[in-house]
Structures are given as structure tokens and as C-alpha cells.
Design a protein around this motif. Sequence first.
Motif, mmCIF file in Angstrom:
data_model
loop_
_atom_site.group_PDB
_atom_site.id
_atom_site.type_symbol
_atom_site.label_atom_id
_atom_site.label_comp_id
_atom_site.label_asym_id
_atom_site.label_seq_id
_atom_site.Cartn_x
_atom_site.Cartn_y
_atom_site.Cartn_z
ATOM 1 N N ASN A 42 0.825 -1.202 0.000
ATOM 2 C CA ASN A 42 0.000 0.000 0.000
ATOM 3 C C ASN A 42 0.860 1.252 0.000
ATOM 4 O O ASN A 42 1.930 1.277 0.609
ATOM 5 N N GLY A 79 -3.340 3.950 1.783
ATOM 6 C CA GLY A 79 -4.218 3.870 0.626
ATOM 7 C C GLY A 79 -4.055 2.532 -0.057
ATOM 8 O O GLY A 79 -3.639 1.552 0.551
ATOM 9 N N THR A 92 -2.734 4.445 -4.972
ATOM 10 C CA THR A 92 -2.943 5.759 -4.364
ATOM 11 C C THR A 92 -1.709 6.630 -4.514
ATOM 12 O O THR A 92 -0.569 6.152 -4.412
ATOM 13 N N GLU A 98 -8.513 8.700 -1.510
ATOM 14 C CA GLU A 98 -8.082 7.335 -1.817
ATOM 15 C C GLU A 98 -7.419 6.653 -0.626
ATOM 16 O O GLU A 98 -6.962 5.532 -0.746
ATOM 17 N N TYR A 99 -7.372 7.339 0.495
ATOM 18 C CA TYR A 99 -6.786 6.755 1.704
ATOM 19 C C TYR A 99 -7.899 6.178 2.571
ATOM 20 O O TYR A 99 -8.857 6.880 2.907
ATOM 21 N N ASN A 100 -7.771 4.917 2.891
ATOM 22 C CA ASN A 100 -8.858 4.193 3.563
ATOM 23 C C ASN A 100 -8.653 3.974 5.054
ATOM 24 O O ASN A 100 -9.611 3.725 5.776
#
Length: 123
Positions: A32, A99, A103, A109-111
Amino acid sequence: QVQLVESGGGLVQAGGSLRLSCTASGRTFSRNTLGWFRQAPGKEREFVAAISYSGGTTYYPDSVKGRFTISRDDTKNAVYLQMNSLKPEDTAVYYCAAGTIFTRTNIKEYNYWGQGTQVTVSA
């Protein structure tokens, strides 16, 4: 449960340095993009730095370029932000985030997000 925990914030004089750390638990983020954002009182959260999953590519806005350095250590499931030549305008709560593999700098877009750590730079 996935958690991101920041540390290393504090009070520093202008021109000083701080190193923020963010450690993840509950899953690994080796595939990620990892990033740092900040939010000052009364302002929107803004992008500060990001690092690709491989660590080979980094992104910075002009406001911190040359002063901040992001790095990651996937063996520790951690991301760091070295901040040098700090200015009073760098005062904010700093958040780390994760992300997807695709990303870059888009906050949407960062979860996964940490709770934040306060950085205060005095003049």
C-alpha cells in the motif's frame, strides 16, 4: 482490528526538527501507499507526503518539499516523517494514512487513518 498509531509529535521552536512515526497493527501495508496529512485549526486536512509501496517514489507538496522526508520500514509495518526546518505554519495535527497500491496524493483514496499527533512550532 486495523489500527494506525502515530507518535513523535510535540512542541518545537521554529527551525527545529521532529520525527513522526506511525505503526500499523491488524494487517500489513507492504503493498500500500502510505501517507501523511495534517490539519490546522479551522482548515481542511491537507496532503503532506506519500511513499509508494516499493518505497521508490515519494510525493510532497511545495510547502514541505526539501524540508520533510517520508520513509517506510515494512519489517516494522511503519512509516516515518522526518521534519526539518520547521515553521510556525507547520503547526497542525498530523495523521498517517494508508491507501491502495495505486494511491498517490488524493486524500479520498486513503482508507485507513490514525488518530493524529499534535505538532506545534513556536516562533
